[in-house]
Write an enzyme that holds these catalytic residues in place. Structure first.
Site, PDB file in Angstrom:
ATOM      1  N   GLN A 137      54.868 164.714  56.553  1.00 58.13           N
ATOM      2  CA  GLN A 137      54.053 163.474  57.521  1.00 58.13           C
ATOM      3  C   GLN A 137      53.376 164.089  58.813  1.00 58.13           C
ATOM      4  O   GLN A 137      52.544 165.263  58.953  1.00 58.13           O
ATOM      5  CB  GLN A 137      54.802 162.624  58.035  1.00 58.13           C
ATOM      6  CG  GLN A 137      55.968 161.643  56.819  1.00 58.13           C
ATOM      7  CD  GLN A 137      56.894 160.840  57.531  1.00 58.13           C
ATOM      8  OE1 GLN A 137      57.921 161.640  57.823  1.00 58.13           O
ATOM      9  NE2 GLN A 137      56.775 159.795  58.581  1.00 58.13           N
ATOM     10  N   HIS A 138      52.384 162.791  59.585  1.00 57.55           N
ATOM     11  CA  HIS A 138      51.854 163.355  60.754  1.00 57.55           C
ATOM     12  C   HIS A 138      50.419 163.811  61.027  1.00 57.55           C
ATOM     13  O   HIS A 138      49.264 163.656  61.611  1.00 57.55           O
ATOM     14  CB  HIS A 138      52.294 164.275  61.623  1.00 57.55           C
ATOM     15  CG  HIS A 138      53.761 163.390  61.535  1.00 57.55           C
ATOM     16  ND1 HIS A 138      54.468 162.254  62.009  1.00 57.55           N
ATOM     17  CD2 HIS A 138      55.292 164.019  61.894  1.00 57.55           C
ATOM     18  CE1 HIS A 138      55.629 162.170  62.320  1.00 57.55           C
ATOM     19  NE2 HIS A 138      55.972 163.134  62.276  1.00 57.55           N
ATOM     20  N   ASP A 151      57.058 162.348  53.165  1.00 56.51           N
ATOM     21  CA  ASP A 151      58.278 163.617  52.478  1.00 56.51           C
ATOM     22  C   ASP A 151      59.873 163.042  53.047  1.00 56.51           C
ATOM     23  O   ASP A 151      60.635 163.015  51.661  1.00 56.51           O
ATOM     24  CB  ASP A 151      57.935 165.260  52.612  1.00 56.51           C
ATOM     25  CG  ASP A 151      57.556 165.352  54.197  1.00 56.51           C
ATOM     26  OD1 ASP A 151      58.356 164.220  55.016  1.00 56.51           O
ATOM     27  OD2 ASP A 151      57.673 166.220  54.833  1.00 56.51           O
TER      28      ASP A 151
END
Length: 493
Positions: free
Chosen positions: A83-84, A246
């Site tokens: 992520q991110h 994820d």
């Protein structure tokens, strides 16, 4: 008709691929390929997206070969990723610079600027439903504008890692709610992009135009581009599902799609999350009230120090994993008064970004390798208990904990989790929960079968791993945990 689906998990350390038969619920083949990290000063952690594509190709070929099936039989593909991360593309769809990752802290000053603009933690919570943190995507955009203005001028698309892989596979720019909710420019309650924060970063409206469209979790992104189908030797009619972050796909891969189940991951970092059917924004900034990739919400906490710390202590003493566990099991609960505050990376939960690690309570009588090993396991697990307490305080039920990640393989650690959390623990048969979740989501998208049915068939629990709390241990750990809380409180003062 074939019931074969491909799940892809593009993590920080590498890409995993998995072939699932959705009819029998069996995983037929697995593959993996590593990534390398670009590390630099001020917490820079980046990766070349081109590496992800090469790793995806290698891992897919391995998984198909192990499964003994032709890629032409694959009906659908699901992709999840770390992520991110921020992937910037120009108008031709070309990558402009390496992707800044979730673990990159170079944009911490920019995160502080944005948090001030939002009105601090309270303002961020009220506006977005969560508190932006340095790892989130939004501060990386401001960092790019300030540090690389020429690159910023060329930006035509802003994507997350899994969005980028979906774009590469299908040619379509889009995002889904679960992964989007970790950007910091998305409102988790209304499930919409927050355009004002992007206009604040770029008044010209450049970023607003670069946003991908949003799609529902069960929706398809599209079918494979012909050249990609040829390159991967996959069925050109294979449908690519929405995918997700994820953690969101790890939830699907552990059957965490209804209230009462908590997924706990004992990896380099520790994560803990549970499904909620309604948006329930926690007043506590440490709880990230993300959307799920199964049509609901996924309140989540993350600790930054787990197997990276146990690994560091093992290396310090030159111990194998087996000997480390053996020594830890010889020491009593509470390690005879020895505590480890394991904040070697600073910490997110408890919220101590500038903290450092320390062993405490050492005397000539208790300074043994066994106590230090035990205190390491206990100290890292107490951080997860702290997070679980926050989730419980927000009304989340936890009837059972589904354990994944490298640490879940240790019977000692499983018992410790059951006792410290006072909750039964069980592992899933398939340790690659995120890749499995991606494959299940693809089957959901293509077949239209209810996700609960697919989950019951494809997520298998390992009965030999079931661990129940021991009442005497629970009492003993409460005292040790109370000590940990006092030591954390002393740091915050």
């Amino acid at each position: 008709m074939s019931n074969l689906f491909l799940g892809i998990d593009c993590g920080t350390q590498g890409t995993k691929a998995l072939v699932l038969d959705s009819q029998s619920g069996h995983v037929l083949g697995l593959g993996s390929a590593p990534h390398t990290l670009i590390q630099g000063d001020h917490g820079r952690r980046e990766q070349e997206p081109e590496q992800w594509l090469q790793a995806l190709k290698l891992a897919t070929a391995q998984a198909l070969a192990q499964a003994g099936v032709s890629g032409q039989q694959i009906r659908g593909v699901g992709v999840c990723a770390q992520q991110h991360g921020l992937v910037l593309l120009d108008e031709h769809g070309e990558v402009l610079r390496p992707a800044k990752l979730w673990c990159d802290t170079e944009s911490t000053p920019q995160n502080r600027q944005l948090l001030d603009w939002l009105g601090g933690e309270a303002g961020s919570l009220e506006r977005l439903g969560l508190v932006i943190a340095p790892g989130y995507t939004v501060s990386k955009l401001l960092w790019t504008r300030q540090q690389h203005p020429q690159v910023f001028e060329q930006v035509a698309h802003i994507l997350l890692p899994h969005d980028y892989l979906n774009y590469w596979l299908t040619g379509r720019y889009c995002s889904e709610y679960g992964d989007a909710s970790g950007t910091g420019y998305f409102n988790v309650r209304t499930r919409q992009w927050d355009l004002d924060i992007l206009r604040h970063i770029d008044p010209a409206g450049h970023l607003e135009r670069a946003l991908p469209g949003l799609i529902e979790a069960h929706a398809a992104v599209g079918t494979l581009r012909p050249e990609v189908a040829r390159l991967l030797d996959l069925n050109p009619g294979a449908v690519v599902s929405s995918g997700g972050g994820d953690n969101m796909l790890g939830a699907i891969g552990t059957g965490n799609i209804e209230p009462g189940i908590i997924t706990m991951s004992l990896g380099s970092s520790g994560t803990l999350y549970a499904f909620e059917p309604q948006p329930h924004v926690s007043p506590d900034p440490a709880v990230a009230s993300f959307c799920s990739s199964s049509g609901g919400w996924l309140p989540l906490i993350c600790t930054l120090n787990l197997t990276n710390v146990t690994g560091a202590v093992r290396e310090l003493f030159g111990l194998s994993l087996e000997v480390f566990n053996q020594l830890a099991s010889q020491a009593p609960i509470g390690a005879e008064g020895v505590s480890l505050l394991p904040f070697l990376n600073g910490e997110r939960v408890p919220p101590l970004p500038a903290a450092t690690g320390s062993f405490q309570g050492l005397t000539l009588g208790n300074l043994t390798q066994a106590n230090l090993c035990r205190a390491t396991l206990e100290g890292t697990t107490f951080g997860l208990r702290y997070g679980l307490d926050l989730l419980r305080r927000n009304g989340l039920q936890s009837h059972t904990i589904r354990l994944v990640g490298g640490g879940s393989k240790s019977p000692l650690w499983r018992q410790m989790v059951a006792d410290i959390m006072n909750t039964p623990v069980i592992c899933t048969e398939q340790s690659e929960a995120a890749a499995l979740g991606a494959a299940i989501q693809a089957a959901w998208c293509v077949s239209g079968q209810p996700l609960t049915e697919l989950s019951q068939r494809c997520v298998r629990l390992d009965p030999s791993s079931e661990t129940r709390p021991d009442a005497n241990h629970v009492t003993a750990y409460e005292a040790a945990y109370h000590r940990y809380r006092q030591q954390v409180a002393a740091l915050t003062e």
